[in-house]
Scaffold this motif. Structure first.
Motif, PDB file in Angstrom:
ATOM      1  N   ARG A 141      59.232 -56.239 -24.068  1.00 23.35           N
ATOM      2  CA  ARG A 141      60.220 -55.364 -23.416  1.00 23.35           C
ATOM      3  C   ARG A 141      60.936 -54.483 -24.433  1.00 23.35           C
ATOM      4  N   ARG A 142      61.181 -55.034 -25.636  1.00 24.15           N
ATOM      5  CA  ARG A 142      61.880 -54.258 -26.671  1.00 24.15           C
ATOM      6  C   ARG A 142      60.976 -53.200 -27.279  1.00 24.15           C
ATOM      7  N   GLY A 143      59.698 -53.443 -27.263  1.00 25.20           N
ATOM      8  CA  GLY A 143      58.759 -52.460 -27.783  1.00 25.20           C
ATOM      9  C   GLY A 143      57.915 -52.999 -28.918  1.00 25.20           C
ATOM     10  N   VAL A 144      56.679 -52.594 -28.921  1.00 31.22           N
ATOM     11  CA  VAL A 144      55.714 -52.996 -29.931  1.00 31.22           C
ATOM     12  C   VAL A 144      55.162 -51.733 -30.555  1.00 31.22           C
ATOM     13  N   MET A 145      54.995 -51.739 -31.867  1.00 27.65           N
ATOM     14  CA  MET A 145      54.341 -50.625 -32.541  1.00 27.65           C
ATOM     15  C   MET A 145      52.938 -51.067 -32.913  1.00 27.65           C
ATOM     16  N   LEU A 146      51.964 -50.314 -32.475  1.00 28.32           N
ATOM     17  CA  LEU A 146      50.559 -50.617 -32.737  1.00 28.32           C
ATOM     18  C   LEU A 146      49.984 -49.489 -33.569  1.00 28.32           C
ATOM     19  N   GLN A 147      49.469 -49.828 -34.732  1.00 25.67           N
ATOM     20  CA  GLN A 147      48.933 -48.787 -35.614  1.00 25.67           C
ATOM     21  C   GLN A 147      47.427 -48.694 -35.448  1.00 25.67           C
ATOM     22  N   HIS A 148      46.971 -47.483 -35.192  1.00 24.42           N
ATOM     23  CA  HIS A 148      45.549 -47.199 -35.002  1.00 24.42           C
ATOM     24  C   HIS A 148      45.081 -46.227 -36.061  1.00 24.42           C
TER      25      HIS A 148
END
Length: 101
Positions: free
Chosen positions: A32-39
């Motif tokens: 809910r707080r947010g996830v950062m996904l690096q691609h």
């Protein structure tokens, strides 16, 4: 973005499903707080199937694009992460302060 189809994209989407479930179990509230996904621009990451998954299921994840073969990660870093993972693999941190210390 070009239309690409890859058999690895469906496997990558399955990995993202497992990642999302692991985050939900191990870090309640983080989704809910947010996830950062690096691609990077690897084919499974940029395939249409993956992009559709991200649009449908990411729940506000921020996607950080990173060029493939980026010089940000030196070859020496690869020798750091394996031993670090073996050393800290079973360690669980209760708070961010615990992690920092």
């Amino acid at each position: 973005m070009s239309k690409r189809i890859t058999p690895f994209a469906s496997r990558y989407c399955s990995t993202l499903d497992r990642l999302k479930e692991a985050i939900r179990r191990k870090r309640p509230g983080l989704l809910r707080r947010g996830v950062m996904l690096q691609h990077d621009n690897a084919t499974p990451h940029s395939a249409n199937l993956t992009q559709q998954w991200l649009q449908r299921y990411r729940y506000g994840w921020e996607i950080l694009h990173h060029p493939a073969h980026s010089p940000d990660m030196a070859p020496s870093d690869f020798h750091l992460f394996g031993p670090l993972n073996r050393h800290l693999g079973d360690v669980a941190f209760e708070t961010e302060d615990d992690l920092i210390s």
